[in-house]
Design a protein around this motif. Structure first.
Motif, PDB file in Angstrom:
ATOM      1  N   LEU A 144     -19.301  43.595  50.608  1.00  0.00           N
ATOM      2  CA  LEU A 144     -18.920  43.967  49.246  1.00  0.00           C
ATOM      3  C   LEU A 144     -18.591  42.713  48.448  1.00  0.00           C
ATOM      4  O   LEU A 144     -17.664  41.973  48.780  1.00  0.00           O
ATOM      5  CB  LEU A 144     -17.708  44.904  49.293  1.00  0.00           C
ATOM      6  N   ASP A 145     -19.370  42.478  47.402  1.00  0.00           N
ATOM      7  CA  ASP A 145     -19.138  41.342  46.514  1.00  0.00           C
ATOM      8  C   ASP A 145     -18.126  41.775  45.455  1.00  0.00           C
ATOM      9  O   ASP A 145     -18.430  42.577  44.588  1.00  0.00           O
ATOM     10  CB  ASP A 145     -20.453  40.918  45.867  1.00  0.00           C
ATOM     11  N   GLU A 146     -16.918  41.238  45.565  1.00  0.00           N
ATOM     12  CA  GLU A 146     -15.827  41.583  44.642  1.00  0.00           C
ATOM     13  C   GLU A 146     -15.638  40.497  43.574  1.00  0.00           C
ATOM     14  O   GLU A 146     -14.568  40.377  42.995  1.00  0.00           O
ATOM     15  CB  GLU A 146     -14.524  41.756  45.430  1.00  0.00           C
ATOM     16  N   ALA A 147     -16.680  39.704  43.313  1.00  0.00           N
ATOM     17  CA  ALA A 147     -16.554  38.585  42.378  1.00  0.00           C
ATOM     18  C   ALA A 147     -16.043  39.027  41.005  1.00  0.00           C
ATOM     19  O   ALA A 147     -15.210  38.359  40.404  1.00  0.00           O
ATOM     20  CB  ALA A 147     -17.893  37.863  42.230  1.00  0.00           C
ATOM     21  N   VAL A 148     -16.543  40.144  40.504  1.00  0.00           N
ATOM     22  CA  VAL A 148     -16.153  40.604  39.171  1.00  0.00           C
ATOM     23  C   VAL A 148     -14.992  41.589  39.231  1.00  0.00           C
ATOM     24  O   VAL A 148     -14.156  41.636  38.342  1.00  0.00           O
ATOM     25  CB  VAL A 148     -17.371  41.224  38.440  1.00  0.00           C
TER      26      VAL A 148
ATOM     27  N   VAL B 257     -16.508  39.490  49.662  1.00  0.00           N
ATOM     28  CA  VAL B 257     -16.717  38.166  49.098  1.00  0.00           C
ATOM     29  C   VAL B 257     -15.986  38.130  47.763  1.00  0.00           C
ATOM     30  O   VAL B 257     -16.186  39.002  46.917  1.00  0.00           O
ATOM     31  CB  VAL B 257     -18.227  37.887  48.896  1.00  0.00           C
ATOM     32  N   ILE B 258     -15.129  37.133  47.613  1.00  0.00           N
ATOM     33  CA  ILE B 258     -14.292  37.040  46.418  1.00  0.00           C
ATOM     34  C   ILE B 258     -14.523  35.690  45.754  1.00  0.00           C
ATOM     35  O   ILE B 258     -14.483  34.655  46.423  1.00  0.00           O
ATOM     36  CB  ILE B 258     -12.806  37.206  46.784  1.00  0.00           C
ATOM     37  N   SER B 259     -14.762  35.701  44.466  1.00  0.00           N
ATOM     38  CA  SER B 259     -14.920  34.475  43.686  1.00  0.00           C
ATOM     39  C   SER B 259     -13.588  34.137  43.032  1.00  0.00           C
ATOM     40  O   SER B 259     -12.927  35.011  42.481  1.00  0.00           O
ATOM     41  CB  SER B 259     -15.981  34.687  42.609  1.00  0.00           C
ATOM     42  N   LEU B 260     -13.211  32.880  43.081  1.00  0.00           N
ATOM     43  CA  LEU B 260     -11.976  32.462  42.421  1.00  0.00           C
ATOM     44  C   LEU B 260     -12.194  32.170  40.938  1.00  0.00           C
ATOM     45  O   LEU B 260     -11.244  32.094  40.176  1.00  0.00           O
ATOM     46  CB  LEU B 260     -11.404  31.218  43.112  1.00  0.00           C
ATOM     47  N   GLU B 261     -13.455  32.003  40.531  1.00  0.00           N
ATOM     48  CA  GLU B 261     -13.736  31.605  39.154  1.00  0.00           C
ATOM     49  C   GLU B 261     -13.395  32.670  38.116  1.00  0.00           C
ATOM     50  O   GLU B 261     -12.925  32.373  37.048  1.00  0.00           O
ATOM     51  CB  GLU B 261     -15.211  31.216  38.983  1.00  0.00           C
ATOM     52  N   HIS B 262     -13.654  33.930  38.433  1.00  0.00           N
ATOM     53  CA  HIS B 262     -13.539  34.971  37.421  1.00  0.00           C
ATOM     54  C   HIS B 262     -12.094  35.352  37.124  1.00  0.00           C
ATOM     55  O   HIS B 262     -11.637  35.215  35.993  1.00  0.00           O
ATOM     56  CB  HIS B 262     -14.352  36.204  37.813  1.00  0.00           C
ATOM     57  N   ALA B 263     -11.365  35.843  38.091  1.00  0.00           N
ATOM     58  CA  ALA B 263     -10.026  36.361  37.836  1.00  0.00           C
ATOM     59  C   ALA B 263      -8.918  35.368  38.150  1.00  0.00           C
ATOM     60  O   ALA B 263      -7.814  35.513  37.660  1.00  0.00           O
ATOM     61  CB  ALA B 263      -9.790  37.632  38.646  1.00  0.00           C
TER      62      ALA B 263
ATOM     63  N   GLY C 208     -14.386  30.191  46.448  1.00  0.00           N
ATOM     64  CA  GLY C 208     -14.357  31.601  46.778  1.00  0.00           C
ATOM     65  C   GLY C 208     -13.818  31.806  48.172  1.00  0.00           C
ATOM     66  O   GLY C 208     -13.427  30.859  48.851  1.00  0.00           O
ATOM     67  N   ALA C 209     -13.814  33.046  48.595  1.00  0.00           N
ATOM     68  CA  ALA C 209     -13.313  33.391  49.912  1.00  0.00           C
ATOM     69  C   ALA C 209     -14.146  34.523  50.477  1.00  0.00           C
ATOM     70  O   ALA C 209     -14.675  35.354  49.736  1.00  0.00           O
ATOM     71  CB  ALA C 209     -11.853  33.820  49.829  1.00  0.00           C
ATOM     72  N   VAL C 210     -14.258  34.526  51.787  1.00  0.00           N
ATOM     73  CA  VAL C 210     -14.898  35.620  52.504  1.00  0.00           C
ATOM     74  C   VAL C 210     -13.826  36.237  53.383  1.00  0.00           C
ATOM     75  O   VAL C 210     -13.154  35.540  54.133  1.00  0.00           O
ATOM     76  CB  VAL C 210     -16.080  35.120  53.358  1.00  0.00           C
ATOM     77  N   VAL C 211     -13.648  37.543  53.244  1.00  0.00           N
ATOM     78  CA  VAL C 211     -12.602  38.243  53.980  1.00  0.00           C
ATOM     79  C   VAL C 211     -13.267  39.230  54.937  1.00  0.00           C
ATOM     80  O   VAL C 211     -14.173  39.955  54.552  1.00  0.00           O
ATOM     81  CB  VAL C 211     -11.669  39.005  53.011  1.00  0.00           C
TER      82      VAL C 211
ATOM     83  N   SER D 164     -11.597  39.155  62.434  1.00  0.00           N
ATOM     84  CA  SER D 164     -11.776  37.873  63.125  1.00  0.00           C
ATOM     85  C   SER D 164     -13.170  37.741  63.746  1.00  0.00           C
ATOM     86  O   SER D 164     -13.728  36.645  63.775  1.00  0.00           O
ATOM     87  CB  SER D 164     -10.691  37.678  64.181  1.00  0.00           C
ATOM     88  N   GLU D 165     -13.757  38.836  64.221  1.00  0.00           N
ATOM     89  CA  GLU D 165     -15.103  38.756  64.794  1.00  0.00           C
ATOM     90  C   GLU D 165     -16.108  38.270  63.753  1.00  0.00           C
ATOM     91  O   GLU D 165     -16.920  37.384  64.004  1.00  0.00           O
ATOM     92  CB  GLU D 165     -15.535  40.127  65.325  1.00  0.00           C
ATOM     93  N   VAL D 166     -16.020  38.838  62.566  1.00  0.00           N
ATOM     94  CA  VAL D 166     -16.957  38.490  61.500  1.00  0.00           C
ATOM     95  C   VAL D 166     -16.712  37.070  61.000  1.00  0.00           C
ATOM     96  O   VAL D 166     -17.643  36.277  60.872  1.00  0.00           O
ATOM     97  CB  VAL D 166     -16.842  39.509  60.335  1.00  0.00           C
ATOM     98  N   THR D 167     -15.461  36.731  60.713  1.00  0.00           N
ATOM     99  CA  THR D 167     -15.174  35.415  60.151  1.00  0.00           C
ATOM    100  C   THR D 167     -15.395  34.298  61.175  1.00  0.00           C
ATOM    101  O   THR D 167     -15.859  33.221  60.812  1.00  0.00           O
ATOM    102  CB  THR D 167     -13.756  35.355  59.565  1.00  0.00           C
ATOM    103  N   ASP D 168     -15.088  34.545  62.457  1.00  0.00           N
ATOM    104  CA  ASP D 168     -15.363  33.537  63.489  1.00  0.00           C
ATOM    105  C   ASP D 168     -16.860  33.280  63.595  1.00  0.00           C
ATOM    106  O   ASP D 168     -17.303  32.131  63.677  1.00  0.00           O
ATOM    107  CB  ASP D 168     -14.820  33.976  64.851  1.00  0.00           C
ATOM    108  N   HIS D 169     -17.648  34.360  63.580  1.00  0.00           N
ATOM    109  CA  HIS D 169     -19.107  34.198  63.649  1.00  0.00           C
ATOM    110  C   HIS D 169     -19.610  33.403  62.452  1.00  0.00           C
ATOM    111  O   HIS D 169     -20.432  32.496  62.599  1.00  0.00           O
ATOM    112  CB  HIS D 169     -19.794  35.570  63.703  1.00  0.00           C
ATOM    113  N   GLN D 170     -19.116  33.720  61.281  1.00  0.00           N
ATOM    114  CA  GLN D 170     -19.556  33.014  60.080  1.00  0.00           C
ATOM    115  C   GLN D 170     -19.175  31.540  60.148  1.00  0.00           C
ATOM    116  O   GLN D 170     -19.980  30.663  59.861  1.00  0.00           O
ATOM    117  CB  GLN D 170     -18.950  33.654  58.833  1.00  0.00           C
TER     118      GLN D 170
END
Length: 155
Positions: free
Chosen positions: A38-42, A71-77, A83-86, A89-95
Motif C-alpha cells: 500500500l502506497d500511502e505517499a498521499v 510505503v510512506i513518503s516524507l515529502e508530502h505530509a 521515505g519509509a517502508v513499513v 520483520s520478515e518483510v523488512t529483513d528481506h528487503q
C-alpha cells in the motif's frame, strides 16, 4: 504457498484524488493469496485519526497481516525528504538484505530525520487533528464549488 505475487495500490490516487476501497482490495488479496503493498505517499498525514493514512482510517494497522508493506513518503505530509517502508520483520529483513544492491543505501541527512520526527509529533497531536479537520472542510468546499461551476451535483 507462493508469496511472490503482489497487489500494489495507492491509498489516494494522486492524479484523481480517488480513495482506494481498501476493504475490497484486502478481500481480493485474500482470495488470490497476494501480498498487499500500500502506497500511502498521499494519504499519510491526511487520513486517519492520527494522520496514519488510509490503513488507519479503515482501522488496519500498518503492521497487520492484511497490509504486508506500507510505503510512506516524507515529502508530502511531513515536510522532509525520503521515505519509509513499513512491514513485519520478515518483510523488512528481506528487503534490507536483498535490496541493498538496487537502491541508494547511504543514510539521509540528520536534518531530514529531525524534520520528519517533528512533523510526526505535530501530525499526531491536537494541531494535526485540527489541520486535517480544516483540510476536509476545504476539500468539501472545493468539490461543491467546482460542481456548482460545472453544473453537476458534487458529493
Amino acid at each position: 504457498t507462493d508469496q511472490r505475487r503482489f497487489l500494489v495500490l495507492e491509498g489516494i490516487y494522486r492524479a484523481t484524488g480517488q480513495v482506494l476501497p481498501l476493504r475490497r482490495a484486502i478481500e481480493i488479496k485474500r482470495k488470490y493469496k497476494y501480498r498487499l503493498i500500500l502506497d500511502e505517499a498521499v494519504s499519510y498525514g491526511v487520513m486517519g485519526e492520527h494522520g496514519g493514512g488510509l490503513a488507519e482510517e479503515c482501522r488496519f494497522s500498518h503492521l497487520s497481516p492484511d497490509v504486508e508493506i506500507s510505503v510512506i513518503s516524507l515529502e508530502h505530509a511531513l515536510a522532509s525528504v525520503g521515505g519509509a517502508v513499513v512491514g513485519d520483520s520478515e518483510v523488512t529483513d528481506h528487503q534490507r538484505l536483498s535490496g541493498a544492491g538496487y537502491c541508494f543505501s547511504a543514510s539521509g541527512p540528520p536534518f531530514a530525520a529531525l524534520a520528519g520526527e517533528a512533523a510526526l509529533r505535530l501530525c499526531h497531536g491536537d494541531s494535526g487533528r485540527a489541520a486535517r479537520k480544516a483540510l476536509r472542510r476545504n476539500i468539501e468546499a472545493a468539490v461543491r464549488a467546482v460542481g456548482k461551476r460545472l453544473g453537476v451535483l458534487a458529493k
